[in-house]
Design an enzyme around this catalytic site. Structure first.
Site, PDB file in Angstrom:
ATOM      1  N   CYS A 184     -18.732  19.627  46.412  1.00 12.63           N
ATOM      2  CA  CYS A 184     -17.693  19.348  47.414  1.00 12.63           C
ATOM      3  C   CYS A 184     -16.829  20.583  47.688  1.00 12.63           C
ATOM      4  CB  CYS A 184     -16.871  18.163  46.918  1.00 12.63           C
ATOM      5  SG  CYS A 184     -15.209  18.037  47.561  1.00 12.63           S
ATOM      6  N   CYS A 237     -12.991  20.317  47.432  1.00 15.84           N
ATOM      7  CA  CYS A 237     -12.612  20.185  46.010  1.00 15.84           C
ATOM      8  C   CYS A 237     -12.471  21.579  45.408  1.00 15.84           C
ATOM      9  CB  CYS A 237     -13.675  19.423  45.213  1.00 15.84           C
ATOM     10  SG  CYS A 237     -13.967  17.747  45.795  1.00 15.84           S
TER      11      CYS A 237
END
Lengths: 107, 309
Positions: free
Chosen positions: A34, A37
Site C-alpha cells: 500500500c 501506507c
C-alpha cells in the site's frame, strides 16, 4: 532512531497491547503493498517519538493479521484507529497529514 | 531560521526530478515532503509507459529509484508539512507545521494532486467501509466480491484490470459511451471477462449503513437502478493539493497554478511542476519533465538576481 518507539502488534497480542493498554493507543493498519501506507510511515515514526510515554503508537500489518482488521470492519488502508480505554475514540482513513493526526491525538 | 537558494515543496516525480537537477547544479536546496517520497506514483499498481524501463515496473519501485537517484547527487530531503507561505517578495517564506519557518530565494511548488471525490450521498460516510480511492491499496479486501469502478480514464481502467485479480466481477460506471483511457488499456479491459461496462450512467448514491451494500445509478434517460456491490472505487481524476498556497498571490485556474512554458508562475522566483499545474496531460513522464524545466528556470532566475549587498 526513527521507528524505535513504534510497537508492532499482531492478532494474538492486540488485546494485551491495545485494548488493555494503560496508555491511549493509536493503531496504524497497513500493508506492504500500500503506497499511501508507506507515505505516512515517517509521520507515524515521528509521532511515536513525540508522544513517547504519553500515547502508544502501534502498527498492524493487515496482510499477516486478518482477524483484527476484520473485527473493526477495515476495508481500506491506511486506516488509523485511536483507542482510549479499549474503546474506539476516533478513526481516519487515507494518507492524512501530520496536522490532522496531531489534532486527533491531542483531542 | 534556515535559509536556502531553492526550496522544493513535494517529493513526487516533479519534485524529485527538480531536486536531482538542483543538486547537480550545486544549489543550496532542500526538498520538503510530508511523508515518504513518491507522491501519487505510490498508488499506481504498475507503470508501463516510463521510457527506459522496458518491462515496466511498480509505482513503488519507480518512486524509490527516483528518490535514490536524486539522493545520489546529494539532495537533502526534510520531513515537513507546509502550512502556509509568503512568496511575494524576493525572500520567500515557508511556514511548517510545528511553527518552523524557512526562507529561500526561489521555490518550486510540486505539491501534486489527490483523488477526486464524486460528492454523492453515502460516499463520505462509507469511505474506508467499502468506498475507496486507491485500488492498489484496497483490492485485496475484495477477494471474490463484486465491486464498481467509477471513471473511464487511464487510472480507472488500469485499476479496474488490477481489481479483477481479486474481485469476482468489476462493473465500470462511465458517464459517456466511450472511454478516455488509452487504447491498449481499453483493449485489455474489453478482453477481460470479469469487467462489465455500464455506459451513459452516473452514480448518484452509495447505499449502505455500516458497509457498502450497493451503488445507485442513473442513466442518461433518467432511469434509476441499484447495483448490488460490496465495494465502490472512485477513480475520476484529481484535485489539487493547494491548501497551503497563497491564493491571493498566485495566478490560479480552478485551484491549479498557471505557468508559462518555462514552468514560471505569475510570481518571480516561484516555479511550479507536476500535477499542481493547470494543464491537460497528467503523466509521470511530463511531471518529471516539468521538474527539470522548473529547476532550469530557477537557475536562470538566481543568475539574474542582483548581488546581495
Amino acid at each position: 532512531m526513527a521507528g524505535d518507539n513504534v510497537t508492532h502488534v499482531t492478532d494474538s497480542d492486540f488485546d494485551q497491547e491495545v485494548i488493555k493498554s494503560d496508555l491511549p493507543t493509536l493503531v496504524d493498519f497497513w500493508a506492504p503493498w500500500c503506497g499511501p501506507c508507506k507515505a505516512i510511515g515517517p509521520v507515524i515514526d515521528e509521532l511515536a517519538d513525540t508522544y513517547s510515554g504519553k500515547i502508544k503508537i502501534t502498527k498492524m500489518n493487515v496482510d499477516e493479521n486478518p482477524e483484527t482488521p476484520g473485527k473493526f470492519g477495515i476495508r481500506a488502508i491506511p486506516t488509523l484507529i485511536f483507542f482510549k480505554n479499549g474503546e474506539v475514540a476516533d478513526q481516519v482513513t487515507g494518507a492524512v497529514g501530520k496536522t490532522q493526526l496531531v489534532a486527533m491525538l491531542d483531542k | 531560521m534556515s535559509s536556502f537558494q531553492l526550496i522544493i515543496i513535494g517529493g513526487g516525480p516533479a519534485g524529485l526530478t527538480a531536486g536531482l537537477y538542483a543538486s547537480r547544479a550545486r544549489l543550496n536546496v532542500t526538498l520538503l515532503e510530508k511523508g515518504a517520497p513518491g507522491g501519487q506514483v505510490l498508488n499506481t499498481d504498475w507503470i508501463d509507459n516510463y521510457p527506459g524501463f522496458t518491462d515496466g515496473l511498480s509505482g513503488f519501485d519507480l518512486a524509490e529509484k527516483m528518490a535514490a537517484h536524486a539522493a545520489r547527487f546529494g539532495l537533502e530531503t526534510k520531513l515537513g508539512e507546509v502550512t502556509s507561505m509568503d512568496l511575494a517578495g524576493p525572500i520567500k517564506k515557508i511556514f511548517l507545521e510545528g511553527g518552523e519557518e524557512l526562507t529561500t530565494q526561489a521555490v518550486i511548488i510540486a505539491t501534486g494532486a489527490r483523488p477526486n471525490i464524486v460528492g454523492i450521498p453515502g460516499e463520505k460516510e462509507l469511505t474506508g467501509k467499502g468506498v475507496s480511492y486507491c485500488a492498489t491499496c484496497d483490492a485485496p479486501f475484495y477477494r471474490d466480491q463484486e465491486i464498481a469502478v467509477i471513471g473511464g480514464g487511464d487510472t480507472a481502467i488500469q485499476e479496474a484490470i488490477h481489481l479483477t485479480k481479486f474481485a469476482s466481477k468489476v462493473s465500470v460506471i462511465h458517464r459517456r459511451d466511450e472511454l478516455r483511457a488509452t487504447k491498449i488499456l481499453q483493449e485489455k479491459a474489453f478482453a477481460n471477462s470479469k469487467i462489465e461496462f455500464i455506459w451513459n450512467s452516473v452514480a448518484i448514491e452509495v447505499v449502505g449503513t455500516n458497509e457498502v451494500e450497493g451503488l445507485k445509478l442513473e442513466n442518461k434517460n433518467g432511469e434509476k437502478t441499484t447495483l448490488a456491490v460490496q465495494g465502490v472505487f472512485v477513480l475520476i481524476g484529481t484535485r489539487p493539493n493547494n491548501e497551503m498556497l497563497p491564493a491571493d498571490q498566485l495566478d490560479m485556474k480552478d485551484g491549479f497554478i498557471k505557468t508559462d512554458q518555462q514552468m514560471r508562475s505569475s510570481l518571480p522566483g516561484v516555479m511550479a511542476a507536476g500535477d499542481i499545474c493547470s494543464k491537460t496531460v497528467r503523466q509521470v513522464i511530463n511531471a518529471a519533465g516539468e521538474g527539470a524545466v522548473a529547476c532550469l528556470s530557477v537557475e536562470e532566475y538566481l543568475a539574474d538576481l542582483p548581488l546581495a549587498e
